[in-house]
Design a protein around this motif. Structure first.
Motif, PDB file in Angstrom:
ATOM      1  N   PHE A 281       0.836  -1.191   0.000  1.00 55.52           N
ATOM      2  CA  PHE A 281       0.000   0.000   0.000  1.00 55.52           C
ATOM      3  C   PHE A 281       0.876   1.247   0.000  1.00 55.52           C
ATOM      4  N   GLN A 282       0.373   2.308  -0.651  1.00 52.34           N
ATOM      5  CA  GLN A 282       1.037   3.602  -0.568  1.00 52.34           C
ATOM      6  C   GLN A 282      -0.025   4.666  -0.311  1.00 52.34           C
ATOM      7  N   PRO A 283       0.220   5.568   0.661  1.00 53.52           N
ATOM      8  CA  PRO A 283      -0.761   6.630   0.909  1.00 53.52           C
ATOM      9  C   PRO A 283      -0.953   7.495  -0.337  1.00 53.52           C
ATOM     10  N   LEU A 284      -2.193   7.836  -0.636  1.00 51.20           N
ATOM     11  CA  LEU A 284      -2.500   8.656  -1.803  1.00 51.20           C
ATOM     12  C   LEU A 284      -1.772   9.990  -1.743  1.00 51.20           C
ATOM     13  N   LYS A 285      -1.702  10.600  -0.553  1.00 46.62           N
ATOM     14  CA  LYS A 285      -1.078  11.921  -0.457  1.00 46.62           C
ATOM     15  C   LYS A 285       0.417  11.865  -0.788  1.00 46.62           C
ATOM     16  N   VAL A 286       1.073  10.746  -0.491  1.00 46.52           N
ATOM     17  CA  VAL A 286       2.486  10.581  -0.849  1.00 46.52           C
ATOM     18  C   VAL A 286       2.615  10.429  -2.359  1.00 46.52           C
ATOM     19  N   TYR A 287       1.740   9.642  -2.934  1.00 46.98           N
ATOM     20  CA  TYR A 287       1.734   9.407  -4.382  1.00 46.98           C
ATOM     21  C   TYR A 287       1.543  10.719  -5.144  1.00 46.98           C
TER      22      TYR A 287
END
Length: 350
Positions: A281-287
């Motif tokens: 998983f990757q946080p949307l805000k980081v992406y």
């Protein structure tokens, strides 16, 4: 199974038992609802209509599964009709305290056009049931996330208007009363759309008020993973900035069509593989922080014609959303400022 058979047998032997149980529930719940309304409405409870259990049965065709609009961990929301009027009936499975809070805050805030109006409640169920105005166009989550979108993609200007109206409703909760109301569970699942696509914020079961003269209140962490403010998780402190964070995640979802966390194939590509120990998983805000606009924006929006003005709006919304979800609550704007900025962005004409 044996217990269920015993209950059925008891009902057959004593056909008046259910009636007595509903009468007992009516008396008990009536006092609790009045107490909650008095507490939430500063001693001046707003009168609401009471519905009988039989009226709910008729409205929902005996709780027909095909009339379910949404199921949550705590409740089921049915669409139904009664006396020629289409209504939504919310039946809680458990947690009477949540139902009472939902009634109290919904009654208090129903005057705002972007908050789902509470019509009344049923006191004859073991846990009070709520009756709301009808939201014909369903739940926002079914229209914005690419992974579960139903029907034609929502146009960008429509998304922007919904964001601004919901921001205004949250600002109203924060500043419209002597004690700021913190929703605590802002997410697309709790935003309904009426027949004119006017958004209606709903579900105040987790809401909490900040005492007069205080800057925050402390309580156990409640809400939905992905929309929860990191500082709230680490400190148990609740302020208006908790809702700002959650709204920011909703805003970024409207922009990208993605959930708060991305699966690996969404940010690495379907053919890529994770490195050993790498989180799937990757946080949307980081992406969003290190990608070009054409990589992050919902493809349905990119297909619209808008030129440089559309690009300006998308950039401004991305920046606003990322500011709302800053880890440091002090950096986040207030919901009043968020509403003003969204109104400014809407005026960028293309």
């Amino acid at each position: 199974m044996l217990l269920k058979k015993l209950k059925i047998a008891a009902a057959l032997v004593d056909p008046g038992r259910k009636k007595r149980e509903r009468k007992r529930a009516f008396l008990e719940n009536g006092g609790l609802v009045l107490e909650k309304l008095v507490a939430c409405c500063n001693g001046r409870p707003i009168p609401i209509r009471t519905f009988s259990y039989q009226q709910l049965v008729l409205a929902t065709n005996n709780f027909d599964q095909r009339l379910i609009l949404r199921k949550d961990g705590f409740y089921t929301l049915y669409n139904g009709s009664f006396e020629g009027r289409i209504l939504s009936i919310k039946m809680y499975d458990d947690y009477k305290d949540l139902a009472l809070m939902d009634i109290g805050i919904s009654a208090k805030a129903s005057a705002h056009k972007n908050i789902l109006k509470l019509v009344g409640c049923c006191l004859e169920t073991s846990i009070p049931s709520l009756v709301f105005e009808y939201a014909q166009n369903g739940v926002l989550i079914d229209q914005i996330y690419v992974s579960q979108r139903q029907g034609t993609p929502m146009l960008w200007q429509r998304r922007l208007k919904i964001a601004r109206q919901i921001a205004h409703a949250i600002a109203y909760l924060h500043i419209g009363f002597s004690r700021p109301i913190i929703h605590r569970d802002i997410k697309p699942h709790n935003i309904l759309l009426d027949q004119h696509d006017v958004p209606k914020h709903s579900n105040f079961s987790l809401s909490i008020s900040i005492p007069e003269g205080e800057t925050h209140v402390e309580d156990e962490v409640m809400g939905t993973y992905g929309f929860l403010c990191p500082s709230y998780i680490s400190t148990n402190k609740i302020t208006e900035k908790n809702d700002v964070y959650s709204f920011g995640m909703v805003l970024l979802g409207l922009l990208t069509g993605r959930r708060p966390y991305l699966f690996a194939d969404e940010y690495l590509g379907e053919e890529s593989e994770l490195e050993p120990g790498e989180n799937k998983f990757q946080p949307l805000k980081v992406y969003l922080s290190n990608r070009a606009m054409n990589e992050i924006v919902d493809p349905a929006i990119l297909a619209e014609e808008g030129g440089a003005s559309l690009e300006q709006q998308l950039q401004a919304v991305r920046q606003l959303g990322l500011t709302c979800v800053e880890d440091d609550p002090e950096i986040r704007p207030t919901m009043v400022d968020v509403t003003k900025e969204l109104r400014r962005i809407e005026r960028i004409v293309y």
